[in-house]
Structures are given as C-alpha cells and as structure tokens.
Scaffold this active site. Structure first.
Site, PDB file in Angstrom:
ATOM      1  N   GLU A 286      27.409  22.049  31.155  1.00 22.93           N
ATOM      2  CA  GLU A 286      26.440  23.212  31.637  1.00 22.93           C
ATOM      3  C   GLU A 286      26.693  24.405  31.468  1.00 22.93           C
ATOM      4  O   GLU A 286      27.738  24.938  31.926  1.00 22.93           O
ATOM      5  CB  GLU A 286      26.175  22.600  33.010  1.00 22.93           C
ATOM      6  CG  GLU A 286      24.853  22.907  33.822  1.00 22.93           C
ATOM      7  CD  GLU A 286      24.858  24.165  34.501  1.00 22.93           C
ATOM      8  OE1 GLU A 286      24.452  25.232  33.418  1.00 22.93           O
ATOM      9  OE2 GLU A 286      25.013  24.322  35.683  1.00 22.93           O
ATOM     10  N   CYS A 320      23.608  29.374  38.524  1.00 21.99           N
ATOM     11  CA  CYS A 320      22.992  29.333  36.986  1.00 21.99           C
ATOM     12  C   CYS A 320      21.630  29.040  37.114  1.00 21.99           C
ATOM     13  O   CYS A 320      20.804  29.080  36.127  1.00 21.99           O
ATOM     14  CB  CYS A 320      23.804  28.166  36.185  1.00 21.99           C
ATOM     15  SG  CYS A 320      24.178  26.888  37.102  1.00 21.99           S
TER      16      CYS A 320
END
Length: 515
Positions: A286, A320
């Site tokens: 990720e 994020c």
C-alpha cells in the site's frame, strides 16, 4: 462459536470519566518515557550498541524511547529463527491460531487508553485520532481471527461421484512486515496478525520514527501466548537491513505500507530470483495517494466544506487517504472555498498531550522540512488563502494550509505532500472534475459531494480509486465495512480489513482422492 464481528466503539472524551481515564494513561506512559527497548528474536531480548532515539514530535526535547538497531547479522538470525519456527507454527490448527488473536485483542482492549497515550507521545496523534488507531488495531485482530476461522472450513467445490476433493489454504512461510509510521499501531497490528493467523512467521521491521509502539505490541503478543519466534522484532535502518530482508532467499513474502518510491524499490528487489530461492516472492503493498474530493454544483455546501477540512487536516494530513485536492465546480467554487477557509482558520494546532487542540505536529524534522518546501512551491503555483506558516517552535507544528486557483498539473496537485496542505482547483463541469480527479498516478481514495444521482453513478464507474465515498469524507475506513486499498501507484489493491485479505498470505492446495 465466536460472536459476530462488530467494530470497536470510539471513546467519548467529553465524558469526565473517560477524560480522567485517558489522563491517567498519559501519566503512566510519561513515567515510562526514555526506556530502552531491545530486539526480540525467537523470544531472546538482544541489546545492541547501535541505538536510535524515538522523539516526541510535539516536544522535540522529549525522548519516547531508545531502541536497539539490528545489523545484517541479526537480520539473518531473525530470518533463520522465523524459518525454523515456521515448521511448527504452520502445523498449529487455524482456529487455535485465531484464538491467539482474540486473546491479544482482549488484552489490547483492556490497555486501550495506555496504547492510545503512546500514540499521542510517539506519533503526535490527537486523543481522538489515537483512540481510533487503537480501536482499528483491535478490529483487525477480531476480524482476521474470524476470517481465518471461515477460511479453515470445508469449501464448496463441485462434487463428482467417485472422488473426494478438498481445497485447503496453507501458509506461505516467512514474511517480512514493514509497516508505516502514520498508523503505527493499527496498520502494524493488521499486517503482522494477518500474516501470523494465516500460519506464517514474521520478521517485523517497525517504522524508524515509531518503533516503541511496536515494541509495546510485542508485550501483548507474548501475554497472549504467541510462541517465541512467530513474530521477531527487528528495528533497524532501511539502508542497513531493509534490502537485506527483502532480498533474502528464505523470505517468502513482503507486506509493506509506505511511500511510492520505497514500494517500487521493494517490488524490484523482490522480483529478482536469487540462487537457492524456491519461489516467486509475493508483495502486498500500500503506497499512498493523492486523493481528491469532487464538489458538484448541486450539493450541500456545508457538507462539502466540512468533508474537505476533516479529510485534509485530521492528523495534520498524514494519512494516505487524506484529501489533498479539492476539485470544485465553478458554480459553487467561491462558496466552498470561502467556507473551507473559515473552518480552517478555526482549527487549533499544538501539543496533543492535552485534548485542547484539533491536531498536533507532523511526525519528524524530515517531514516538517519537506512540507514547508511544498508550501513554498504552492505559493508559486496558487494563491495562499489560509495557513502557510509554522506553528509553535517546541515541536514540528505546521498550520493547516489552503491554496486556491491551482492548475490541475501543478506539483502540489500531483505529488504526495503528506501534510496539512490542500489545493483547490476549479472544474468547468462534472466531466472536467472527473478528468482532473483521474489525472494523477495514484488511485487510493476519493469522494464526491453531490445530490445529482446520475453524476454519482457516473463517478461510481469512472472515478478510478480503490475506495470511493459519496457525500462524506474520504478518510476513516472501518475494518470489515470499508476494505481498504488502491489502484495504480497506490499499491496492489490489497483491501486490508476485507474478506479477501488473508488469501494474500496463503496458497490454495487441492487434494483429490479416488474413492
């Protein structure tokens, strides 16, 4: 039989008893600051000469802990220990492995405020953000335990008369887990426990800015009875041991959350076959985002403004999933921008030891300098309408910052800043808004604020992100509710906290017997 999964409730700090309990937890943690933390390999505690200090980003003078650093010899020892432990751990029945997670979740729940207090001190999280991080860690363990229980049951296959066929999900082997600093409990716990409940063993290399939280979690795994060697705690610099762990022939998979550049490097190193290596390594990654909120002309203006501000400035934009791009229809652009500026100027920034501030510092000096550089770039690319300056000098504080009238191709519209900065861009119509939203190399989260059902349905198809939200913020994914992971340079779309996640840490084996 386990009760059905339910998300851990967040703490209401407006209740005096909760406020008091959290203050007590903070006092306990403060009494333990500055302690030394060794490596843990196969249950053995190893103190090294080389050490790293973890600093409180709200108070640069305060040392949170002093953590021993592994060299390549100790990294080798950790891999070998994990490999030998795998031979026994893989034979532990799946439901027995799940019970370790349920036990660890119960222990963390009892120590919830204490761990949240560590997050306040080491990561600079506000009380609410820290509480949510700890709740998510509990959720991951409860959820993955249940998912492993399901995965270990007999699977539906097409049956034929003269054969008995059975599909099993078996573990992979040794995993290197490299978690991020921004959710140093939740994501670290999710990545580590998913790997171990699936029957793998782990070499855990915690984020260099937040290693103490990971060291404290090792206490919980030990208290829960997880056998020595199943998780090996190996803090160390990426340059010294990171590549070494990724390249090792005994490493079967790498689970990584972090920056695009590091993720791409890991992908490249993991893809290269080395002599004696029996497998293609698996990478679960990720890698961040450049996330947009589209505001349509038919919308609730207040909802739009609140969604942008919460998504952009919660935890000082260090998610994020954070909104760093507001793409607003020209008809409502001025109204939305003006309201966002009003709300942003009301936000308070300071030492999150008290619950008096909306948000705290950015994580360290490197992040602080990088964000301030981007603010200077932003001043040349757009109009600074809020923030743009440093906060109190005692920590790494930066005021929430809004830039208006930014070109879609500007650097602050394209590059991940990872701080409290949002850029506003005007869209001619909804087609244009979607075009801008899809113009980065990332594809993690996004949101659309609109009352127009046709436009929402178009966005459902065309807005190319892994997690898309309508008429709400683009942060705050809940385990089991919003499986999380993105497209393109945002990673491998691993969908953490979803029903497919454990499959990434297993391989399917079919056994067929002629009757």
């Amino acid at each position: 039989m386990q009760v059905e999964f339910k998300n851990e409730a967040f703490t209401n700090f407006s209740l005096p008893e909760n406020k008091k309990a959290f203050e007590e937890a903070l006092a306990k943690v403060e009494s333990e600051l500055g302690r030394e933390y060794p490596l843990i390999i196969g249950g053995e505690r190893i103190t090294t000469e080389k050490k790293s200090k973890s600093i409180n980003p709200s108070n640069k003078e305060q040392v949170v802990g002093v953590v021993s650093q592994a060299d390549q010899a100790l990294a080798e020892k950790a891999i070998q220990t994990a490999a030998s432990t795998f031979e026994t751990w893989k034979k532990v029945p799946a439901q027995a492995r799940s019970r370790y997670l349920y036990k660890a979740a119960a222990i963390l729940r009892r120590r919830k405020h204490e761990f949240s207090a560590w997050l306040v001190k080491e990561a600079g999280k506000s009380w609410a953000e820290a509480d949510a991080d700890t709740a998510e860690a509990i959720d991951f363990m409860e959820y993955y335990g249940r998912q492993m229980d399901k995965l270990s049951q007999r699977h539906e296959l097409t049956r034929i008369p003269d054969e008995d066929n059975e599909l099993y999900y078996v573990p992979l082997g040794v995993g290197v887990v490299i978690p991020p600093w921004n959710f140093p409990l939740a994501i670290m716990v999710g990545m580590t426990t998913a790997a171990l409940v699936a029957g793998n063993t782990v070499v855990l290399k915690p984020a260099s800015t937040t290693p103490v939280i990971a060291a404290k979690f090792m206490e919980i795994l030990e208290d829960a009875g997880v056998p020595a060697g199943v998780v090996n705690f190996v803090p160390g610099s990426g340059s010294e041991i990171g590549d070494f762990l990724v390249e090792h022939t005994l490493t079967r998979f790498i689970s990584f959350t972090g920056s695009r550049d590091v993720g791409l490097r890991i992908n490249e190193l993991a893809a290269k076959h080395r002599p004696g290596q029996k497998w293609m390594k698996r990478l679960v990654a990720e890698m961040g985002g450049k996330d947009s909120i589209i505001v349509d002309n038919d919308c609730d203006i207040e909802l739009a403004a609140q969604s942008i501000v919460t998504s952009a400035f919660g935890f000082s934009g260090q998610k994020c999933s954070a909104c760093s791009r507001a793409i607003v229809h020209q008809d409502v652009y001025d109204q939305v921008l003006n309201r966002v500026v009003e709300l942003t100027k009301q936000l308070t920034v300071g030492d999150v030891r008290t619950n008096d501030f909306y948000t705290g510092p950015v994580v360290d000096e490197k992040a602080y300098n990088k964000i301030l550089e981007y603010i200077e770039i932003g001043k040349t690319e757009g109009k600074l309408v809020a923030g743009g300056e440093k906060g109190p000098e005692t920590g790494y504080f930066i005021m929430p910052t809004v830039f208006a009238d930014v070109d879609p191709q500007a650097r602050i519209m394209q590059e991940e800043i990872f701080g409290p900065v949002v850029a506003f861009c005007k869209a001619n119509d909804f087609d244009h808004a979607l075009e801008i939203a899809n113009n980065t190399e990332y594809g993690l989260t996004g949101a659309v604020i609109s009352r127009n059902r046709a436009n929402l349905e178009r966005a459902r198809e065309e807005f190319h992100v892994g997690n898309l939200y309508f008429n709400r913020k683009c942060t705050g994914a809940l385990v089991g509710v919003h499986p999380f992971g993105g497209f393109n340079m945002s990673g491998t779309d691993s969908k953490a906290g979803g029903p497919d996640y454990l499959l990434l840490f297993t391989q399917a084996k079919l056994v067929s017997e002629k009757l």
